[in-house]
Scaffold this active site. Structure first.
Site, PDB file in Angstrom:
ATOM      1  N   SER B 146       2.873   8.119  -5.336  1.00 33.23           N
ATOM      2  CA  SER B 146       1.965   8.995  -6.071  1.00 33.23           C
ATOM      3  C   SER B 146       2.778  10.049  -6.834  1.00 33.23           C
ATOM      4  O   SER B 146       3.680   9.696  -7.588  1.00 33.23           O
ATOM      5  CB  SER B 146       0.952   9.628  -5.111  1.00 33.23           C
ATOM      6  OG  SER B 146      -0.083  10.245  -5.840  1.00 33.23           O
ATOM      7  N   ARG B 218     -10.966  18.707  -3.644  1.00 36.95           N
ATOM      8  CA  ARG B 218     -10.335  17.783  -2.712  1.00 36.95           C
ATOM      9  C   ARG B 218     -11.210  16.539  -2.507  1.00 36.95           C
ATOM     10  O   ARG B 218     -10.705  15.426  -2.395  1.00 36.95           O
ATOM     11  CB  ARG B 218     -10.101  18.493  -1.376  1.00 36.95           C
ATOM     12  CG  ARG B 218      -9.549  17.635  -0.262  1.00 36.95           C
ATOM     13  CD  ARG B 218      -8.135  17.178  -0.529  1.00 36.95           C
ATOM     14  NE  ARG B 218      -7.533  16.529   0.621  1.00 36.95           N
ATOM     15  CZ  ARG B 218      -6.409  15.822   0.565  1.00 36.95           C
ATOM     16  NH1 ARG B 218      -5.757  15.677  -0.580  1.00 36.95           N
ATOM     17  NH2 ARG B 218      -5.915  15.258   1.646  1.00 36.95           N
ATOM     18  N   ASP B 312      -5.801   0.342  -6.099  1.00 31.74           N
ATOM     19  CA  ASP B 312      -5.529   1.749  -6.390  1.00 31.74           C
ATOM     20  C   ASP B 312      -6.450   2.212  -7.522  1.00 31.74           C
ATOM     21  O   ASP B 312      -6.392   1.672  -8.627  1.00 31.74           O
ATOM     22  CB  ASP B 312      -4.053   1.908  -6.781  1.00 31.74           C
ATOM     23  CG  ASP B 312      -3.601   3.362  -6.857  1.00 31.74           C
ATOM     24  OD1 ASP B 312      -4.430   4.244  -7.137  1.00 31.74           O
ATOM     25  OD2 ASP B 312      -2.392   3.611  -6.650  1.00 31.74           O
ATOM     26  N   HIS B 347      -5.466   3.940  -3.374  1.00 29.87           N
ATOM     27  CA  HIS B 347      -4.245   4.704  -3.640  1.00 29.87           C
ATOM     28  C   HIS B 347      -3.536   5.086  -2.340  1.00 29.87           C
ATOM     29  O   HIS B 347      -2.303   5.050  -2.259  1.00 29.87           O
ATOM     30  CB  HIS B 347      -4.638   5.956  -4.428  1.00 29.87           C
ATOM     31  CG  HIS B 347      -3.500   6.808  -4.828  1.00 29.87           C
ATOM     32  ND1 HIS B 347      -2.555   6.399  -5.744  1.00 29.87           N
ATOM     33  CD2 HIS B 347      -3.119   8.055  -4.436  1.00 29.87           C
ATOM     34  CE1 HIS B 347      -1.656   7.361  -5.912  1.00 29.87           C
ATOM     35  NE2 HIS B 347      -1.971   8.364  -5.125  1.00 29.87           N
ATOM     36  N   ASP B 348      -4.306   5.431  -1.339  1.00 30.87           N
ATOM     37  CA  ASP B 348      -3.723   5.860  -0.065  1.00 30.87           C
ATOM     38  C   ASP B 348      -2.997   4.744   0.682  1.00 30.87           C
ATOM     39  O   ASP B 348      -2.400   5.009   1.737  1.00 30.87           O
ATOM     40  CB  ASP B 348      -4.807   6.442   0.851  1.00 30.87           C
ATOM     41  CG  ASP B 348      -4.962   7.944   0.668  1.00 30.87           C
ATOM     42  OD1 ASP B 348      -4.217   8.522  -0.145  1.00 30.87           O
ATOM     43  OD2 ASP B 348      -5.821   8.533   1.346  1.00 30.87           O
TER      44      ASP B 348
END
Lengths: 368, 368
Positions: B146, B218, B312, B347-348
């Protein structure tokens, strides 16, 4: 094209799926074209979250025409020289039909948080009362996209004698957690905005001053309604000419676009209405229970036409393919068509890329 | 595994890409394992937006180990019995390195909005000063995902003699408008939160009371870091048992997840730091100008290993494929590898699906 905007008041109870009752309610609606003598040329249009009954045409002083004006009009696919088109403002919505800021007859005050939670099914049953009042027993077709597509699916399942043709676009049989998560941003940002005053704001204040919480929620929506590819082609890495690259709040063009289109939103849309509609969308489940989707679609008598959009980031094409697969599994392969449009505008393609599916819809309506 | 956390203070100016100068700065960093005699066993790890220097191991009383503990440790892929691993907290970040709440030596007060905008290049050059201080001239590898991947790419282009091996995961050569739009939600929701006090909040108040604006930002990130499929499998349409389906603020499980993981965030992360890091990510462009990406990657001397993740939703695999294609076009096909991982955590995945790429990384590091 003849446009009429009318309001109908219903002094009869609407029994809601939640068990609650709306003792009376109003529907604002627009019609385009002329109803024929035997009332057999009706097409029903269902609107999406931020949409309204103003689907087509342009009033004096209006900068933009109705939201589906590309699609509906004299000589257009939904040809108003032939059809009588009805689009109602959904109950719960902010544009004139009964909503959380309407007067609760039992208290004489605005409903606010006492407004009942509505389901898509409730929204559709309110519309059915309108057709009843107008003496309309059947529609040539029911058409809608996004939340309007949820309504269209609901017509196909729960009002099986009302129409032989349902066209549902950019929608889903049940709202999945991805879309619920996007709505969550709006819910939280509205709730936490002090100007929301825990729901007891003065609407005039909001129209004058805006409501950042609702704007930010709208922003999350706008991102999900478009697509990464569209953002690339529309904005690239263009930076606002007025802003410094090394200013903390200096903006890329995509940020200016989001600001422009979201901060104006609270001037036209009520936050309580937005919260209630998000809830209606979130709890939409054509099967009421995911395991029972087949039971629901087994009730479909009409021809159901599904149109998905390749780059839809809110309701993914797989979600509509699931409906197609269920219909086939139920032996209803002759009643279902599915088309995925090679779109570039994401979820909003059903609004802005009409040219990519209008021939398909024209074929569906041929001879009807 | 031996863990050390240290702080280095640099009383020498860091000339920033913006033209501004940090007259002095501090870096907090962790190391794992032992530096060998000729200082030739160093692996550099670069962290992401919300990450820190605490990449591995677990301190007493810590509920969770460091953020890449699956990847780094004795006998793990990044084997701390063999390598000396360094992870610095980026300048600008909230976990101890110089950031917007640090004291500006020219005024004796916190920087706040006087803190300069940093680029990824600045972040990397600050780290280079640390290696210089430690007498480390070369690293075996530089690895990051990232925003850490942006740093890794920056090492490959701008520090071509520092390492022969760069592994960049789940990242991009330049931040596209989709990711900028997602960061925009955070920027706007932080700015408009009254508790942010236009940047002049008391940090102790925020740690005690939270900051909904940062939490909502967030939340937008958390959605983009996961994937629709993961949301489906993790949450489905489960509804919170404590909540009513027809309560306006009744919640689906996905909403509870988002609340839980976002409202706790302002207790550990500073909002000004978040704004500055979003800016650093937004303006990242390895080519400085998209047309010049080739010129930038032409400087790469190392072997560059790219790992993307199929689902992602923040930095799409195509973005890394573009880098591979540029390297091939430049005749550097022997210096580039590309692997797309069949991930299910979006993405994580670079954090949570280590088992899916650890053999690949082990092969890359073999014999080094």
């Amino acid at each position: 094209m003849r446009i009429e905007t009318k309001t109908e008041k219903f002094d009869e109870p609407l029994h809601l799926e939640s068990g609650r009752i709306l003792e009376s309610f109003e529907l604002v609606y627009e019609t385009y074209g002329e109803l024929n003598e035997d009332k057999s040329n009706v097409i029903v249009i269902c609107h999406a979250l931020a949409g309204s009954h103003h689907a087509a045409g342009r009033y004096a002083n209006e900068a933009k025409p109705g939201w589906w004006d590309k699609f509906i009009g004299d000589g257009k696919v939904i040809d108003t020289t032939k059809y009588f088109v009805i689009c109602s403002n959904n109950i719960g919505s902010t544009f004139g039909s009964t909503n959380p800021l309407s007067i609760d007859p039992s208290t004489g005050k605005e409903y606010r948080f006492k407004f009942p939670i509505l389901t898509i099914s409730d929204v559709v049953r309110a519309q059915m009362k309108l057709y009843d009042r107008l003496g309309i027993e059947k529609a040539v077709a029911v058409i809608g996209g996004s939340m309007g597509g949820m309504q269209a699916l609901c017509y196909s399942i729960e009002q099986p004698d009302f129409t032989d043709t349902v066209i549902a676009m950019a929608t889903t049989a049940y709202t999945r957690p991805w879309a619920i998560a996007i709505n969550k941003i709006a819910i939280e940002s509205i709730r936490h905005d002090p100007a929301f005053k825990d729901g007891f704001y003065d609407p005039d204040d909001l129209q004058a001053q805006g409501l950042p919480g609702l704007a930010i929620g709208r922003m999350a929506g706008l991102i999900a309604y478009l697509s990464p590819e569209l953002f690339n082609s529309k904005f690239g890495r263009e930076y606002a000419r007025t802003d410094g690259l090394y200013e903390l709040f200096g903006r890329f063009e995509v940020e200016r676009y989001l600001e422009y289109n979201s901060y104006s939103f609270p001037k036209v849309f009520d936050p309580l209405s937005y919260l209630y509609i998000c809830k209606t969308m979130n709890i939409f489940d054509a099967g009421r229970n995911k395991d029972k989707l087949e039971d629901s679609f087994d009730k479909v008598k009409c021809n159901l036409h599904l149109i998905s959009f390749k780059d839809d980031m809110l309701f993914f094409p797989e979600e509509m393919e699931e409906i197609r697969d269920i219909m086939i599994k139920l032996g209803k392969q002759d009643q279902i068509t599915y088309k995925m449009v090679d779109s570039q505008s994401g979820h909003d393609s059903f609004l802005v890329e009409v040219e990519k599916f209008e021939d398909h819809v024209r074929d569906i309506l041929k001879g009807k």
